[in-house]
Design a protein around this motif. Sequence first.
Motif, PDB file in Angstrom:
ATOM      1  N   ARG A 151      45.233  46.714  60.813  1.00  0.00           N
ATOM      2  CA  ARG A 151      44.422  45.478  60.836  1.00  0.00           C
ATOM      3  C   ARG A 151      43.988  45.137  62.254  1.00  0.00           C
ATOM      4  O   ARG A 151      42.851  44.735  62.495  1.00  0.00           O
ATOM      5  CB  ARG A 151      45.248  44.334  60.232  1.00  0.00           C
ATOM      6  CG  ARG A 151      44.415  43.113  59.878  1.00  0.00           C
ATOM      7  CD  ARG A 151      45.280  41.967  59.399  1.00  0.00           C
ATOM      8  NE  ARG A 151      44.531  40.950  58.700  1.00  0.00           N
ATOM      9  CZ  ARG A 151      43.748  40.058  59.298  1.00  0.00           C
ATOM     10  NH1 ARG A 151      43.622  40.062  60.614  1.00  0.00           N
ATOM     11  NH2 ARG A 151      43.085  39.161  58.598  1.00  0.00           N
ATOM     12  N   ILE A 168      35.880  44.598  65.584  1.00  0.00           N
ATOM     13  CA  ILE A 168      35.091  43.374  65.384  1.00  0.00           C
ATOM     14  C   ILE A 168      34.855  42.699  66.741  1.00  0.00           C
ATOM     15  O   ILE A 168      33.762  42.191  67.012  1.00  0.00           O
ATOM     16  CB  ILE A 168      35.785  42.409  64.386  1.00  0.00           C
ATOM     17  CG1 ILE A 168      35.802  43.019  62.986  1.00  0.00           C
ATOM     18  CG2 ILE A 168      35.076  41.052  64.361  1.00  0.00           C
ATOM     19  CD1 ILE A 168      36.424  42.144  61.902  1.00  0.00           C
ATOM     20  N   LYS A 219      31.401  41.543  68.298  1.00  0.00           N
ATOM     21  CA  LYS A 219      31.166  40.158  68.712  1.00  0.00           C
ATOM     22  C   LYS A 219      30.673  40.090  70.154  1.00  0.00           C
ATOM     23  O   LYS A 219      29.775  39.314  70.470  1.00  0.00           O
ATOM     24  CB  LYS A 219      32.444  39.334  68.540  1.00  0.00           C
ATOM     25  CG  LYS A 219      32.732  39.015  67.088  1.00  0.00           C
ATOM     26  CD  LYS A 219      33.999  38.211  66.912  1.00  0.00           C
ATOM     27  CE  LYS A 219      34.083  37.702  65.474  1.00  0.00           C
ATOM     28  NZ  LYS A 219      35.331  36.972  65.216  1.00  0.00           N
ATOM     29  N   VAL A 242      34.771  34.430  69.146  1.00  0.00           N
ATOM     30  CA  VAL A 242      35.942  35.052  68.507  1.00  0.00           C
ATOM     31  C   VAL A 242      36.369  34.257  67.267  1.00  0.00           C
ATOM     32  O   VAL A 242      36.586  34.822  66.189  1.00  0.00           O
ATOM     33  CB  VAL A 242      37.114  35.172  69.528  1.00  0.00           C
ATOM     34  CG1 VAL A 242      38.438  35.422  68.820  1.00  0.00           C
ATOM     35  CG2 VAL A 242      36.830  36.294  70.528  1.00  0.00           C
ATOM     36  N   LEU A 243      36.465  32.951  67.399  1.00  0.00           N
ATOM     37  CA  LEU A 243      36.931  32.120  66.271  1.00  0.00           C
ATOM     38  C   LEU A 243      35.831  31.895  65.240  1.00  0.00           C
ATOM     39  O   LEU A 243      34.718  31.463  65.582  1.00  0.00           O
ATOM     40  CB  LEU A 243      37.439  30.763  66.791  1.00  0.00           C
ATOM     41  CG  LEU A 243      37.820  29.737  65.718  1.00  0.00           C
ATOM     42  CD1 LEU A 243      39.046  30.182  64.930  1.00  0.00           C
ATOM     43  CD2 LEU A 243      38.067  28.365  66.345  1.00  0.00           C
ATOM     44  N   ASP A 244      36.170  32.168  63.989  1.00  0.00           N
ATOM     45  CA  ASP A 244      35.287  31.851  62.868  1.00  0.00           C
ATOM     46  C   ASP A 244      36.142  31.088  61.849  1.00  0.00           C
ATOM     47  O   ASP A 244      36.784  31.680  60.977  1.00  0.00           O
ATOM     48  CB  ASP A 244      34.705  33.144  62.261  1.00  0.00           C
ATOM     49  CG  ASP A 244      33.692  32.861  61.159  1.00  0.00           C
ATOM     50  OD1 ASP A 244      33.707  31.754  60.579  1.00  0.00           O
ATOM     51  OD2 ASP A 244      32.879  33.763  60.861  1.00  0.00           O
ATOM     52  N   ARG A 275      35.492  31.601  58.059  1.00  0.00           N
ATOM     53  CA  ARG A 275      36.021  32.898  57.600  1.00  0.00           C
ATOM     54  C   ARG A 275      37.545  32.817  57.441  1.00  0.00           C
ATOM     55  O   ARG A 275      38.106  33.338  56.471  1.00  0.00           O
ATOM     56  CB  ARG A 275      35.626  34.002  58.585  1.00  0.00           C
ATOM     57  CG  ARG A 275      36.274  35.330  58.392  1.00  0.00           C
ATOM     58  CD  ARG A 275      35.890  36.022  57.102  1.00  0.00           C
ATOM     59  NE  ARG A 275      36.620  37.281  56.948  1.00  0.00           N
ATOM     60  CZ  ARG A 275      36.737  37.948  55.816  1.00  0.00           C
ATOM     61  NH1 ARG A 275      36.155  37.501  54.726  1.00  0.00           N
ATOM     62  NH2 ARG A 275      37.429  39.069  55.766  1.00  0.00           N
ATOM     63  N   GLU A 276      38.207  32.162  58.372  1.00  0.00           N
ATOM     64  CA  GLU A 276      39.671  32.059  58.310  1.00  0.00           C
ATOM     65  C   GLU A 276      40.121  31.306  57.058  1.00  0.00           C
ATOM     66  O   GLU A 276      41.091  31.692  56.420  1.00  0.00           O
ATOM     67  CB  GLU A 276      40.224  31.430  59.596  1.00  0.00           C
ATOM     68  CG  GLU A 276      39.966  32.331  60.798  1.00  0.00           C
ATOM     69  CD  GLU A 276      40.933  32.150  61.949  1.00  0.00           C
ATOM     70  OE1 GLU A 276      41.882  31.360  61.842  1.00  0.00           O
ATOM     71  OE2 GLU A 276      40.739  32.838  62.990  1.00  0.00           O
ATOM     72  N   VAL A 333      39.788  33.702  54.186  1.00  0.00           N
ATOM     73  CA  VAL A 333      40.849  34.725  54.202  1.00  0.00           C
ATOM     74  C   VAL A 333      42.151  34.133  53.642  1.00  0.00           C
ATOM     75  O   VAL A 333      42.832  34.766  52.820  1.00  0.00           O
ATOM     76  CB  VAL A 333      41.059  35.285  55.631  1.00  0.00           C
ATOM     77  CG1 VAL A 333      42.289  36.181  55.704  1.00  0.00           C
ATOM     78  CG2 VAL A 333      39.822  36.058  56.092  1.00  0.00           C
ATOM     79  N   MET A 389      46.045  35.832  61.817  1.00  0.00           N
ATOM     80  CA  MET A 389      44.720  35.662  62.428  1.00  0.00           C
ATOM     81  C   MET A 389      44.810  35.092  63.839  1.00  0.00           C
ATOM     82  O   MET A 389      43.962  35.380  64.679  1.00  0.00           O
ATOM     83  CB  MET A 389      43.827  34.829  61.511  1.00  0.00           C
ATOM     84  CG  MET A 389      43.428  35.631  60.276  1.00  0.00           C
ATOM     85  SD  MET A 389      42.227  34.821  59.238  1.00  0.00           S
ATOM     86  CE  MET A 389      43.232  33.581  58.446  1.00  0.00           C
ATOM     87  N   SER A 422      45.454  38.100  65.775  1.00  0.00           N
ATOM     88  CA  SER A 422      44.224  38.884  65.776  1.00  0.00           C
ATOM     89  C   SER A 422      43.238  38.330  66.822  1.00  0.00           C
ATOM     90  O   SER A 422      42.642  39.088  67.598  1.00  0.00           O
ATOM     91  CB  SER A 422      43.625  38.825  64.367  1.00  0.00           C
ATOM     92  OG  SER A 422      42.335  39.328  64.325  1.00  0.00           O
ATOM     93  N   ARG A 423      43.098  37.002  66.852  1.00  0.00           N
ATOM     94  CA  ARG A 423      42.215  36.368  67.843  1.00  0.00           C
ATOM     95  C   ARG A 423      42.720  36.601  69.262  1.00  0.00           C
ATOM     96  O   ARG A 423      41.956  36.842  70.176  1.00  0.00           O
ATOM     97  CB  ARG A 423      42.117  34.863  67.589  1.00  0.00           C
ATOM     98  CG  ARG A 423      40.976  34.500  66.672  1.00  0.00           C
ATOM     99  CD  ARG A 423      40.810  33.025  66.555  1.00  0.00           C
ATOM    100  NE  ARG A 423      41.671  32.439  65.539  1.00  0.00           N
ATOM    101  CZ  ARG A 423      42.678  31.606  65.757  1.00  0.00           C
ATOM    102  NH1 ARG A 423      42.974  31.235  66.990  1.00  0.00           N
ATOM    103  NH2 ARG A 423      43.383  31.121  64.764  1.00  0.00           N
ATOM    104  N   GLN A 458      41.850  40.059  70.197  1.00  0.00           N
ATOM    105  CA  GLN A 458      40.406  40.160  70.456  1.00  0.00           C
ATOM    106  C   GLN A 458      40.084  39.629  71.860  1.00  0.00           C
ATOM    107  O   GLN A 458      39.346  40.262  72.608  1.00  0.00           O
ATOM    108  CB  GLN A 458      39.607  39.368  69.417  1.00  0.00           C
ATOM    109  CG  GLN A 458      39.556  40.031  68.055  1.00  0.00           C
ATOM    110  CD  GLN A 458      38.568  39.386  67.099  1.00  0.00           C
ATOM    111  OE1 GLN A 458      37.889  38.416  67.427  1.00  0.00           O
ATOM    112  NE2 GLN A 458      38.492  39.908  65.894  1.00  0.00           N
TER     113      GLN A 458
HETATM  114  O1  LIG Z   1      36.181  38.207  60.552  1.00  0.00           O
HETATM  115  C1  LIG Z   1      36.109  38.106  61.785  1.00  0.00           C
HETATM  116  O2  LIG Z   1      35.091  37.708  62.360  1.00  0.00           O
HETATM  117  C2  LIG Z   1      37.260  38.451  62.618  1.00  0.00           C
HETATM  118  O3  LIG Z   1      37.156  38.429  63.826  1.00  0.00           O
HETATM  119  C3  LIG Z   1      38.580  38.753  61.973  1.00  0.00           C
HETATM  120  C4  LIG Z   1      39.491  37.537  61.918  1.00  0.00           C
HETATM  121  C5  LIG Z   1      40.783  38.043  61.188  1.00  0.00           C
HETATM  122  O4  LIG Z   1      41.710  38.443  61.883  1.00  0.00           O
HETATM  123  O5  LIG Z   1      40.780  38.067  59.952  1.00  0.00           O
HETATM  124  C6  LIG Z   1      39.800  37.077  63.296  1.00  0.00           C
HETATM  125  C7  LIG Z   1      39.207  36.012  63.885  1.00  0.00           C
HETATM  126  C8  LIG Z   1      38.282  35.124  63.188  1.00  0.00           C
HETATM  127  O6  LIG Z   1      38.520  33.787  63.492  1.00  0.00           O
HETATM  128  C9  LIG Z   1      38.254  35.373  61.744  1.00  0.00           C
HETATM  129  C10 LIG Z   1      38.848  36.446  61.161  1.00  0.00           C
END
Ligand SMILES: O=C(O)C(=O)C[C@]1(C(=O)O)C=C[C@@H](O)C=C1
Length: 95
Positions: A25, A32, A36, A43-45, A48-49, A52, A77, A80-81, A84
């Motif tokens: 992952r 990603i 971006k 980075v933050l969406d 989307r979070e 998920v 996440m 993950s951020r 990133q």
């Molecule tokens: O989907 C994205 O845009 C991602 O960067 C992946 C991810 C994730 O880890 O699922 C990470 C950061 C975002 O805030 C949203 C989702």
Amino acid sequence: MGRHEELRKEIDQIDRELVQLVEKRMKVSTEIAEYKLANNIPVLDAQREKKVINKNISYLTDRTLDSYISEFSKHLMELSRRRQKECLKQHTKTC
Ligand SMILES: O=C(O)C(=O)C[C@]1(C(=O)O)C=C[C@@H](O)C=C1
């Protein structure tokens, strides 16, 4: 082997699989990050979070685990951020 040890073996195997999946992952997350960076996307969406988290909860069969999976997804996440951001900052071949 006692029951305790037997169950620990089971946990160890699950952890091994979890770590492999988290590694996979994180690698996708790094890709990603590159996308971006190239497309000037933050980075933050948050939208989307939320999706998920809800999706992950929907995969559960045991409803009493909803809040745990919600928290687990948030942690995942957040990491993950963090990864990133680290990758975008260094922009090295390790990411
Ligand atoms: O989907 C994205 O845009 C991602 O960067 C992946 C991810 C994730 O880890 O699922 C990470 C950061 C975002 O805030 C949203 C989702």
